[in-house]
Design a protein around this motif. Structure first.
Motif, PDB file in Angstrom:
ATOM      1  N   GLU A 181       1.291   4.045  -3.124  1.00 50.01           N
ATOM      2  CA  GLU A 181       1.006   5.462  -2.913  1.00 50.01           C
ATOM      3  C   GLU A 181       2.202   6.327  -3.304  1.00 50.01           C
ATOM      4  O   GLU A 181       2.053   7.330  -4.012  1.00 50.01           O
ATOM      5  CB  GLU A 181       0.637   5.708  -1.451  1.00 50.01           C
ATOM      6  CG  GLU A 181       0.301   7.161  -1.157  1.00 50.01           C
ATOM      7  CD  GLU A 181      -0.109   7.386   0.292  1.00 50.01           C
ATOM      8  OE1 GLU A 181      -0.243   8.566   0.686  1.00 50.01           O
ATOM      9  OE2 GLU A 181      -0.283   6.404   1.030  1.00 50.01           O
ATOM     10  N   THR A 212       0.826  -1.207   0.000  1.00 50.32           N
ATOM     11  CA  THR A 212       0.000   0.000   0.000  1.00 50.32           C
ATOM     12  C   THR A 212       0.860   1.257   0.000  1.00 50.32           C
ATOM     13  O   THR A 212       0.642   2.184  -0.786  1.00 50.32           O
ATOM     14  CB  THR A 212      -0.944   0.009   1.215  1.00 50.32           C
ATOM     15  OG1 THR A 212      -1.783  -1.151   1.159  1.00 50.32           O
ATOM     16  CG2 THR A 212      -1.811   1.259   1.215  1.00 50.32           C
ATOM     17  N   ARG A 220       2.844   6.103  -7.189  1.00 47.35           N
ATOM     18  CA  ARG A 220       1.817   6.861  -7.914  1.00 47.35           C
ATOM     19  C   ARG A 220       2.080   8.361  -7.801  1.00 47.35           C
ATOM     20  O   ARG A 220       1.978   9.105  -8.791  1.00 47.35           O
ATOM     21  CB  ARG A 220       0.435   6.543  -7.343  1.00 47.35           C
ATOM     22  CG  ARG A 220      -0.192   5.268  -7.870  1.00 47.35           C
ATOM     23  CD  ARG A 220      -1.554   5.055  -7.219  1.00 47.35           C
ATOM     24  NE  ARG A 220      -2.239   3.901  -7.769  1.00 47.35           N
ATOM     25  CZ  ARG A 220      -3.356   3.391  -7.270  1.00 47.35           C
ATOM     26  NH1 ARG A 220      -3.897   3.955  -6.184  1.00 47.35           N
ATOM     27  NH2 ARG A 220      -3.935   2.352  -7.822  1.00 47.35           N
ATOM     28  N   ASN A 221       2.399   8.810  -6.606  1.00 46.78           N
ATOM     29  CA  ASN A 221       2.700  10.234  -6.428  1.00 46.78           C
ATOM     30  C   ASN A 221       3.910  10.650  -7.253  1.00 46.78           C
ATOM     31  O   ASN A 221       3.939  11.752  -7.822  1.00 46.78           O
ATOM     32  CB  ASN A 221       2.937  10.540  -4.950  1.00 46.78           C
ATOM     33  CG  ASN A 221       1.649  10.598  -4.154  1.00 46.78           C
ATOM     34  OD1 ASN A 221       0.587  10.862  -4.706  1.00 46.78           O
ATOM     35  ND2 ASN A 221       1.732  10.350  -2.850  1.00 46.78           N
TER      36      ASN A 221
END
Length: 281
Positions: free
Chosen positions: A248, A244, A251-252
């Protein structure tokens, strides 16, 4: 003074101006991650003792370069600080408490010692984030005296600086303007980030992902705009199985830095994460 030194809080540092960033205290803050029982007062007291030993001699000297010569002679000859040429990538070289205790370090931690002792004696040194080895400089008139803390604080002439920079600069030896740019002072934040990047590289090479992630996370505490740290934390999370967090961060990274040279490789990592999640379901 030693007993009163307080370390800042990581959460406060991203908003701290460079001019207010306490280099010595923040270098100890990095060390405390690895050494939770770090004796901050002792580290401070050792450098204060160095300054106290030098105070009368330095105060009696007029020209600042000669003051610096006395400081270097004491630190690198009498006190025994030295560059760890035999085990350059030993992580202890990057932790200031270990450097003070063992008198061995890498260029940037030795620079922190040199700069802080000089500061206590009223001599203002600046760090230089030079390619290869970190250096320090002393403003002298319209120019500067550049020194190599990894090699006993030895002064470096312009031709040696040009030669050292050449492998890191496109097109051969740098011209005067390029060299002047490489010799610009490094802010305390820049120095601390270079220390953390050194540590991250060492831990990633050893596949010590928990410590590598910690270094990347601390880099982001110092500067929210640190693309490499965001990517590296995500990849470290992935190696640790923290999917997870990895998704995150990656993706950022892709959204915030779409023109990054490695963005396609990071996108592929995200595709692989998605496929693994689909198989798990």
């Amino acid at each position: 003074m030693s007993a009163e030194l307080e370390l800042p809080d990581w959460a406060s540092l991203s908003g701290t101006p460079d001019t207010a960033m306490p280099l010595f205290a923040c270098a100890l803050l990095i060390a405390r991650d690895e050494y939770p029982a770090l004796d901050v007062a002792r580290c401070d007291a050792v450098l204060q003792a160095h300054a106290r030993h030098l105070q009368i001699e330095v105060d009696a000297i007029g020209p600042t370069p000669l003051k610096m010569q006395a400081i270097n002679r004491y630190l690198f000859e009498e006190a025994g600080y030295a560059g760890n040429h035999d085990a350059y990538y030993d992580p202890r070289n990057s932790y200031l408490n270990e450097v003070i205790e063992r008198r061995l370090g890498n260029p940037i931690t030795l620079a922190v010692v040199q700069m802080d002792v000089a500061r206590r004696l009223g001599v203002a040194l600046e760090g230089i984030s030079f390619p290869g080895h970190f250096l320090v400089s002393l403003p002298v008139g319209d120019g500067m005296l550049v020194m190599d803390p990894f090699n006993g604080g030895r002064p470096l002439g312009i031709e040696e600086l040009r030669s050292r920079a050449s492998p890191h600069v496109d097109g051969g030896p740098p011209d005067d303007d390029t060299l002047a740019g490489l010799l610009r002072p490094a802010t305390p934040r820049m120095m601390l980030m270079r220390m953390l990047r050194n540590l991250h590289g060492t831990y990633a090479e050893a596949e010590d992902w928990a410590r590598a992630v910690r270094c990347a996370d601390r880099l982001l505490s110092l500067s929210r705009d640190a693309p490499d740290a965001l990517r590296d934390r995500g990849l470290g999370y992935l190696a640790l199985g923290h999917v997870t967090g990895a998704r995150e961060d990656l993706r950022n990274y892709v959204m915030r830095y779409p023109d990054a040279a490695d963005v396609d490789a990071v996108r592929e990592q995200l595709v692989q994460i998605g496929r693994a999640r689909d198989r798990a379901h």
